[in-house]
Design a protein around this motif. Structure first.
Motif, PDB file in Angstrom:
ATOM      1  N   PHE A  55       4.295 -23.333 -18.013  1.00  0.00           N
ATOM      2  CA  PHE A  55       3.166 -23.668 -18.489  1.00  0.00           C
ATOM      3  C   PHE A  55       2.860 -24.400 -20.353  1.00  0.00           C
ATOM      4  O   PHE A  55       4.779 -23.697 -20.647  1.00  0.00           O
ATOM      5  CB  PHE A  55       2.084 -22.972 -18.150  1.00  0.00           C
TER       6      PHE A  55
ATOM      7  N   GLN B  27      10.180 -16.002  -9.175  1.00  0.00           N
ATOM      8  CA  GLN B  27       8.994 -16.612  -9.465  1.00  0.00           C
ATOM      9  C   GLN B  27       8.271 -15.908 -10.723  1.00  0.00           C
ATOM     10  O   GLN B  27       7.935 -16.685 -11.863  1.00  0.00           O
ATOM     11  CB  GLN B  27       8.198 -15.481  -8.264  1.00  0.00           C
ATOM     12  N   ALA B  28       9.119 -14.735 -11.039  1.00  0.00           N
ATOM     13  CA  ALA B  28       9.239 -14.945 -12.662  1.00  0.00           C
ATOM     14  C   ALA B  28       9.456 -14.924 -13.574  1.00  0.00           C
ATOM     15  O   ALA B  28       9.284 -15.629 -15.095  1.00  0.00           O
ATOM     16  CB  ALA B  28       9.987 -13.726 -13.056  1.00  0.00           C
ATOM     17  N   TYR B  29      10.326 -16.466 -13.355  1.00  0.00           N
ATOM     18  CA  TYR B  29      10.866 -18.160 -14.473  1.00  0.00           C
ATOM     19  C   TYR B  29       9.126 -18.695 -13.684  1.00  0.00           C
ATOM     20  O   TYR B  29       9.205 -19.696 -14.787  1.00  0.00           O
ATOM     21  CB  TYR B  29      11.731 -18.179 -13.123  1.00  0.00           C
ATOM     22  N   TRP B  30       9.120 -18.800 -12.823  1.00  0.00           N
ATOM     23  CA  TRP B  30       7.992 -19.992 -12.802  1.00  0.00           C
ATOM     24  C   TRP B  30       7.304 -20.142 -13.596  1.00  0.00           C
ATOM     25  O   TRP B  30       6.447 -21.048 -14.396  1.00  0.00           O
ATOM     26  CB  TRP B  30       8.029 -20.129 -11.561  1.00  0.00           C
ATOM     27  N   GLU B  31       6.932 -18.096 -13.699  1.00  0.00           N
ATOM     28  CA  GLU B  31       5.227 -17.885 -14.771  1.00  0.00           C
ATOM     29  C   GLU B  31       5.006 -18.282 -15.774  1.00  0.00           C
ATOM     30  O   GLU B  31       4.622 -18.515 -16.465  1.00  0.00           O
ATOM     31  CB  GLU B  31       5.355 -16.124 -14.474  1.00  0.00           C
ATOM     32  N   THR B  32       6.594 -18.752 -16.670  1.00  0.00           N
ATOM     33  CA  THR B  32       6.820 -19.019 -18.141  1.00  0.00           C
ATOM     34  C   THR B  32       6.660 -20.430 -18.060  1.00  0.00           C
ATOM     35  O   THR B  32       6.895 -20.983 -19.187  1.00  0.00           O
ATOM     36  CB  THR B  32       8.334 -19.104 -18.562  1.00  0.00           C
TER      37      THR B  32
ATOM     38  N   ASP C  76       1.189 -21.935 -10.090  1.00  0.00           N
ATOM     39  CA  ASP C  76       0.195 -20.742  -9.789  1.00  0.00           C
ATOM     40  C   ASP C  76       0.403 -20.126  -9.020  1.00  0.00           C
ATOM     41  O   ASP C  76       1.022 -20.760  -7.751  1.00  0.00           O
ATOM     42  CB  ASP C  76      -1.083 -20.974 -10.994  1.00  0.00           C
ATOM     43  N   ALA C  77      -0.487 -19.049  -8.810  1.00  0.00           N
ATOM     44  CA  ALA C  77      -0.293 -18.288  -7.873  1.00  0.00           C
ATOM     45  C   ALA C  77      -1.211 -19.460  -6.568  1.00  0.00           C
ATOM     46  O   ALA C  77      -0.569 -19.055  -5.035  1.00  0.00           O
ATOM     47  CB  ALA C  77      -2.016 -17.472  -7.526  1.00  0.00           C
TER      48      ALA C  77
ATOM     49  N   PHE D 228       2.510 -21.087  -5.780  1.00  0.00           N
ATOM     50  CA  PHE D 228       3.596 -19.824  -4.820  1.00  0.00           C
ATOM     51  C   PHE D 228       3.275 -19.318  -4.056  1.00  0.00           C
ATOM     52  O   PHE D 228       4.371 -18.841  -3.325  1.00  0.00           O
ATOM     53  CB  PHE D 228       3.653 -18.801  -6.047  1.00  0.00           C
TER      54      PHE D 228
ATOM     55  N   ARG E   4      -7.009 -27.256 -11.726  1.00  0.00           N
ATOM     56  CA  ARG E   4      -6.829 -26.090 -10.318  1.00  0.00           C
ATOM     57  C   ARG E   4      -7.239 -25.761  -9.360  1.00  0.00           C
ATOM     58  O   ARG E   4      -6.981 -24.917  -8.403  1.00  0.00           O
ATOM     59  CB  ARG E   4      -7.634 -24.943 -12.113  1.00  0.00           C
TER      60      ARG E   4
ATOM     61  N   ASP F  42      11.935 -12.342  -6.360  1.00  0.00           N
ATOM     62  CA  ASP F  42      11.052 -12.271  -7.942  1.00  0.00           C
ATOM     63  C   ASP F  42      11.422 -12.733  -8.920  1.00  0.00           C
ATOM     64  O   ASP F  42      10.722 -12.731  -9.999  1.00  0.00           O
ATOM     65  CB  ASP F  42      10.952 -10.905  -7.331  1.00  0.00           C
TER      66      ASP F  42
END
Ligand code: SF4
Lengths: 468, 201
Positions: free
Chosen positions: A268, A261-266, A238-239, A242, A211, A258
């Motif tokens: 994990f 990114q909303a999709y990418w945040e799922t 992660d951040a 992005f 990380r 946006d």
């Protein structure tokens, strides 16, 4: 639904068709192409009268054969190399794919250009006729190397016939000690698992030490997943991811960003996901390492000594004896007493800006040792080169006695004129120490950019932590 | 692609582990834009000395093994790069089947695309076949893909697994691209759905 790994999620989102026996057609979002593994594939299309299915998702760049010397505008001397690059030129234009020719400032090693231009994004499937495609896994993209028949298959159908791999988790806990880098992590993992330890798996690297790596470091880690035998290596976005992607030429913009990114945040691995194999290594336990043999699994801390064949078991006994003979090393010799003749800083493993910064930090104000007769720095792309020149890194390298080159694969495998002679010993930031890799009979020690820089200054393998 | 017929052939022993693709076909031969003609350069650095003369110790230079069509090799065969030149070189030399305890993933896939059958056996089975291969040209191994069995020259039968789809393609010499093209409808439907779900791709 049971928990899923990151790999499971990307896989599920890309299955275009599943046969009864489980064989899937996986949809490919990005297809990277270079000159060595593509001519026969384009020729196959031409003979069958097929177009490229998705030319706007196909990105071509010559890298393996291109000269890195400053006179390369004058053309390529080696006839076969020239024909191969010309073939890519012709094929790229004829089939209308995205193309960065040799004289474009964005040209470079395919695995550096893809992320740099924003072609590689989280959650994508990325393939290339090149085993180090694993690099792109640093973005949380499912990325792996394919053969030329598969290149043709992807060109023709934008899909790949695949069976799912198993899930392996490699966790690097805690913090890295000073002087220890992403390259030391990835070499140490291969040292621990062996070059076949990942066969049949997709690896996800996680843990605090991963990380805290930059995108450059994460790419170094994933780049060598293939040396551990894995089909691909992944790191959840992660951040950091992005921030790297935002604003890249081919990355989404505005509202589309946006949504993406909303999709990418799922993306994990769920806490209750199933792992077929788990390996945990403490970050604190990793030392700066070098390889001593002719397999990337032949890894030891720089403070160790050359092993003896008897230190191994099974088939490795003979393999080690052969390696030591090839490498011209005597068991018991301290690694730090091994003199080197050449240094290569570059490749898709360590040819990015951060790698050059780390190496420059070590050589700044110093000179390379007299016995080091070849020392070259080859930036991974034209843009890396420009940035390094603007930051003054190129001047630091040149003042120390390094040659400063144009972008390409160069001495990572020496398909261009950048080759080493027999028995020439090289401290190299590349990824393979196979027999003959950097030139017939040449001897490669793999290490991090900082360690290679330290070796250049000392004229021998050196512990970067001792460089003042 | 040629159909994979039942193979009765000489097997060459290569007990080394981690035989990588750089060993199978070194980089200087990757500059070709064709698939054919790589056989003479297979295992180049082990097979020839610096002056280009044959190294008599190398197994494929020995008279008994010049016509081998099977390789019996140590663990992790074909590791390293994705170069399909490796199976092309083997095939051009005449190798149609490689037997080992494990293969690198990409090399394994590439074999099937070129009509070469890679067979995974256990360490014990490999030892039997390695011994058999050492017998030279008088010994012939039989590789029967239809029935998924390898038979040593003295009749030891070793069954093996193979993916049914790949077996079907090998036996019938089928080209993957043609088969996938038949599923164009599914691919188009997927693209339509993806344009909704992930429009930035
Ligand atoms: S830099 Fe080396 S490993 Fe990377 S793509 Fe080029 S030749 Fe392959």
């Amino acid at each position: 639904m049971a928990g899923r790994t990151l790999y499971d999620k990307i896989w599920d989102d890309h299955v275009a068709h599943q046969a009864d026996d489980g064989t899937c057609l996986l949809y490919i979002d990005r297809h990277l192409v270079h000159e060595v593994t593509s001519p026969q594939a384009f020729e196959g299309l031409r003979m069958a009268g097929r177009p490229v299915a998705a030319p706007d998702k196909t990105i071509a760049v010559p890298d393996h054969n291109v000269p890195t010397t400053w006179d390369r505008e004058d053309g390529i001397d080696n006839e076969e190399s020239r024909i191969q690059v010309e073939a890519l030129d012709k094929n790229a234009r004829e089939f209308g794919v995205v193309y960065y020719p040799v004289n474009d400032i964005r040209q470079g090693i395919v695995h550096i250009v893809g992320p740099e231009q924003g072609w590689t994004l989280p959650g994508m499937t990325v393939v290339c006729g090149d085993s180090h495609t694993a690099t792109h896994g640093a973005f949380g993209a499912l990325a792996h190397g394919i053969g030329t028949s598969e290149v043709e298959h992807v060109l023709a159908t934008q899909t790949l016939i695949q069976k799912k791999s198993k899930n392996m988790k490699v966790e690097i806990t805690g913090k890295l000690a000073p002087g220890v880098t992403a390259k030391d992590i990835t070499l140490s993992v291969i040292g621990a698992t062996g070059t076949a330890g990942g066969t049949g798996y997709v690896i996800e690297y996680c843990g605090e030490a991963i990380r805290s790596l930059s995108m450059e470091g994460r790419m170094t880690v994933c780049n060598m997943a293939i040396e551990g035998g894995a089909r691909a290596g992944l790191i959840a976005p992660d951040a950091t991811t992005f921030a790297y992607c935002k604003g890249r030429p081919e990355a989404p913009k505005g509202d589309m960003w946006d949504t993406a990114q909303a999709y990418w945040e799922t993306l994990f691995s769920d806490d209750d996901a199933h792992w077929d194999k788990v390996i945990t290594i403490k970050g604190e336990d990793i030392a700066p390492v070098v390889t001593w043999g002719t397999s990337p699994e032949d890894v030891l801390p720089i403070t160790a000594s050359v092993p003896a064949p008897a230190d191994f078991e099974g088939g490795k006994v003979d393999a080690a004896a052969r390696s030591l003979d090839y490498m011209g090393l005597t068991p018991g010799t301290k690694l730090q007493d091994v003199k080197i003749d050449a240094v290569f800083i570059g490749s898709c493993t360590n040819g990015r800006i951060e790698d050059l910064r780390e190496a420059a930090k070590i050589v700044e104000g110093k000179k390379i040792k007299d016995n080091v007769t070849t020392a070259i720095v080859v930036p991974g792309s034209g843009l890396v080169r420009l940035q390094a020149e603007e930051e003054g890194l190129a001047d630091i390298f040149k003042a120390a006695g390094f040659e400063w080159r144009l972008a390409g694969c160069s001495m990572c495998l020496g398909m261009n004129p950048d080759q080493l002679g027999p028995e020439v010993r090289c401290a190299s930031t590349s990824n393979r120490n196979f027999e003959g890799r950097q030139g017939r009979g040449s001897r490669t020690h793999l290490m991090s950019p900082a360690m290679a820089a330290a070796a250049a200054v000392a004229g021998k393998l050196t512990d970067v932590r001792d460089v003042k | 692609m040629d159909k994979f017929e039942k193979l009765t052939a000489i097997a060459a022993p290569m007990p080394l582990i981690n035989i990588d693709t750089d060993m199978i076909i070194p980089k200087q031969f990757l500059k070709t834009i064709k698939r054919s003609g790589l056989g003479v350069s297979a295992f180049y650095e082990m097979r020839y000395d610096m002056d280009g003369n044959e190294n008599p110790d190398f197994v494929l230079n020995q008279d008994a093994y010049r016509d081998a069509s099977i390789l019996v090799a140590g663990d992790n065969f074909g590791c390293g790069s994705s170069r399909e030149h490796a199976p092309w070189a083997l095939l051009d030399f005449g190798i149609k089947c490689v037997i080992s305890t494990s293969f690198a993933d990409i090399f394994f896939n590439n074999c099937f695309k070129n009509g070469i059958l890679p067979i995974v056996v256990t360490p014990d089975q490999l030892a039997i076949l390695m011994d058999d291969a050492q017998k030279g040209s008088n010994a012939r191994m039989v590789v029967d893909l239809e029935n998924q069995v390898v038979e040593s020259s003295d009749g030891v039968q070793i069954p093996f697994d193979v993916d049914p789809h790949r077996k079907h393609c090998l036996l019938n010499g089928l080209d993957d691209i043609g088969l996938t093209m038949e599923k164009a409808g599914a691919i188009e439907a997927f693209e339509t759905q993806m344009a909704e779900a992930r429009p930035w791709v």
